[in-house]
Design a protein around this motif. Sequence first.
Motif, PDB file in Angstrom:
ATOM      1  N   HIS A 121      -8.867   5.625  -1.417  1.00 12.95           N
ATOM      2  CA  HIS A 121      -8.723   4.471  -0.507  1.00 12.95           C
ATOM      3  C   HIS A 121     -10.086   4.039   0.044  1.00 12.95           C
ATOM      4  CE1 HIS A 121      -4.590   6.069  -0.552  1.00 12.95           C
ATOM      5  NE2 HIS A 121      -4.256   4.797  -0.427  1.00 12.95           N
ATOM      6  N   SER A 284       4.127  -3.966   4.170  1.00 16.93           N
ATOM      7  CA  SER A 284       3.414  -3.697   2.923  1.00 16.93           C
ATOM      8  C   SER A 284       2.794  -4.994   2.454  1.00 16.93           C
ATOM      9  CB  SER A 284       4.367  -3.178   1.841  1.00 16.93           C
ATOM     10  OG  SER A 284       4.724  -1.853   2.115  1.00 16.93           O
ATOM     11  N   ARG A 286       0.369  -6.967  -0.616  1.00 18.08           N
ATOM     12  CA  ARG A 286      -0.158  -6.928  -1.975  1.00 18.08           C
ATOM     13  C   ARG A 286      -0.873  -8.234  -2.274  1.00 18.08           C
ATOM     14  NH1 ARG A 286       1.490  -2.586  -0.922  1.00 18.08           N
ATOM     15  NH2 ARG A 286       2.942  -1.271  -2.085  1.00 18.08           N
TER      16      ARG A 286
HETATM   17  P1  5GP Z   1       2.699   0.880   0.777  1.00 20.70           P
HETATM   18  O1  5GP Z   1       2.741  -0.571   1.086  1.00 20.70           O
HETATM   19  O2  5GP Z   1       3.195   1.180  -0.606  1.00 20.70           O
HETATM   20  O3  5GP Z   1       3.295   1.740   1.842  1.00 20.70           O
HETATM   21  O4  5GP Z   1       1.155   1.273   0.777  1.00 20.70           O
HETATM   22  C1  5GP Z   1       0.199   0.596   0.008  1.00 20.70           C
HETATM   23  C2  5GP Z   1      -1.138   1.303   0.120  1.00 20.70           C
HETATM   24  O5  5GP Z   1      -1.630   1.197   1.444  1.00 20.70           O
HETATM   25  C3  5GP Z   1      -1.069   2.789  -0.184  1.00 20.70           C
HETATM   26  O6  5GP Z   1      -2.230   3.152  -0.870  1.00 20.70           O
HETATM   27  C4  5GP Z   1      -1.001   3.442   1.164  1.00 20.70           C
HETATM   28  O7  5GP Z   1      -1.565   4.718   1.149  1.00 20.70           O
HETATM   29  C5  5GP Z   1      -1.775   2.482   2.049  1.00 20.70           C
HETATM   30  N1  5GP Z   1      -1.159   2.389   3.383  1.00 20.70           N
HETATM   31  C6  5GP Z   1       0.148   2.169   3.670  1.00 20.70           C
HETATM   32  N2  5GP Z   1       0.361   2.127   4.998  1.00 20.70           N
HETATM   33  C7  5GP Z   1      -0.842   2.325   5.590  1.00 20.70           C
HETATM   34  C8  5GP Z   1      -1.285   2.403   6.953  1.00 20.70           C
HETATM   35  O8  5GP Z   1      -0.506   2.262   7.908  1.00 20.70           O
HETATM   36  N3  5GP Z   1      -2.617   2.631   7.147  1.00 20.70           N
HETATM   37  C9  5GP Z   1      -3.501   2.767   6.112  1.00 20.70           C
HETATM   38  N4  5GP Z   1      -4.789   2.993   6.397  1.00 20.70           N
HETATM   39  N5  5GP Z   1      -3.115   2.718   4.828  1.00 20.70           N
HETATM   40  C10 5GP Z   1      -1.818   2.485   4.552  1.00 20.70           C
END
Ligand code: 5GP
Length: 338
Positions: A121, A284, A286
């Motif tokens: 990340h 989320s 994208r």
């Molecule tokens: P997802 O939307 O699938 O939960 O996460 C997408 C990406 O963003 C993943 O790589 C996840 O680790 C990162 N991510 C999700 N939620 C958070 C958050 O609250 N804080 C941070 N720093 N990263 C996040």
Amino acid sequence: MNSVDITTVKSILSQPQKIVIVPHRNPDGDAMGSCLALYKFLKSKGHSAQLIAPNDYPKFLKWMPGNETVINFERENSKAKELIEQATVIFTLDFNHLSRVGQMETVLQEATADFIMIDHHQQPSDYAKVTYSDVGMSSTCEMVYNFIDFLGETNFIDADIATNLYTGIMTDTGSFKYRSTSSKTHRVVAELIDKGADNMEIHSKVFDTNSPSRLHLLGAALSNMVILPEYSTAYITLTQDELDKYEFKKGDTEGFVNYGLTLEGIIFALIFIENREEGIIKISLRSVGDFSVNEFAREHFNGGGHNNAAGGRSEMSMEETIFHFNEILKKYKSKLNP
Ligand code: 5GP
Ligand code: MN
């Protein structure tokens, strides 16, 4: 990983250690795959090791080799705390800031172990003795493969390790289609198949797990989708009432956010999901191309992640969050629709 760090890791692992391995909260396929693979590798090397997940994870990951050994920090709190206190080495995988483990954060901050971070990340923080951070990598699983390779020990990769690594690379690359999927990723994956990862079976175990209620929830999500062509943006909302109506289970909304990006001309997609118990809206985000959802989530929604995939949260109501989001969006008009 640079040669100094490789030497440091080799020296640490040359003695039997008490090791704890930690993924981020709400672990996904890459977090669990990398941790389970490393767990099995370290056990085969003669260390005492334990994987502690900050909280529960979806059923579609619970078939993975070694799953039965995982400790849930929320459920087995005192045992988990004791293991962390006694650990000599703590690996943190697929995250780079201790706030990403929720309740576990203070326990990890007080731990006396040497920390080793493996993560892909953006903007890593500086808590580890050894930091292997590479934002260009497809997945933490690909990095764990490299890590084992740096130690010169890929001969230890058996079918279980290969299966776990394959799973995480597959889920984090959207089945090998995201930009971060390199020719090297494919070489690693080929190697994992040779070592016993059954690619067809793994795909099926992760993705062919729909329940009727999940498909109905997807239907609700898609009919809630709001398309804003002037911002090249599409977003979905799901309230707690809707989740309850369709018997939401952890993991059911995985992948929903991506549908927005399949619309022609849409480069920014979001899903806002209410979590009444935590009193938050989980978001989320994208994107495709140069629009950084990492920066957007960091700046406005207390989150972060990668350039094209990030997460965040809002403590306001759904209505207020959406209003706020629409206001923010106005400032990005030229970036989103140049
Ligand atoms: P997802 O939307 O699938 O939960 O996460 C997408 C990406 O963003 C993943 O790589 C996840 O680790 C990162 N991510 C999700 N939620 C958070 C958050 O609250 N804080 C941070 N720093 N990263 C996040
Ligand atoms: Mn990952």
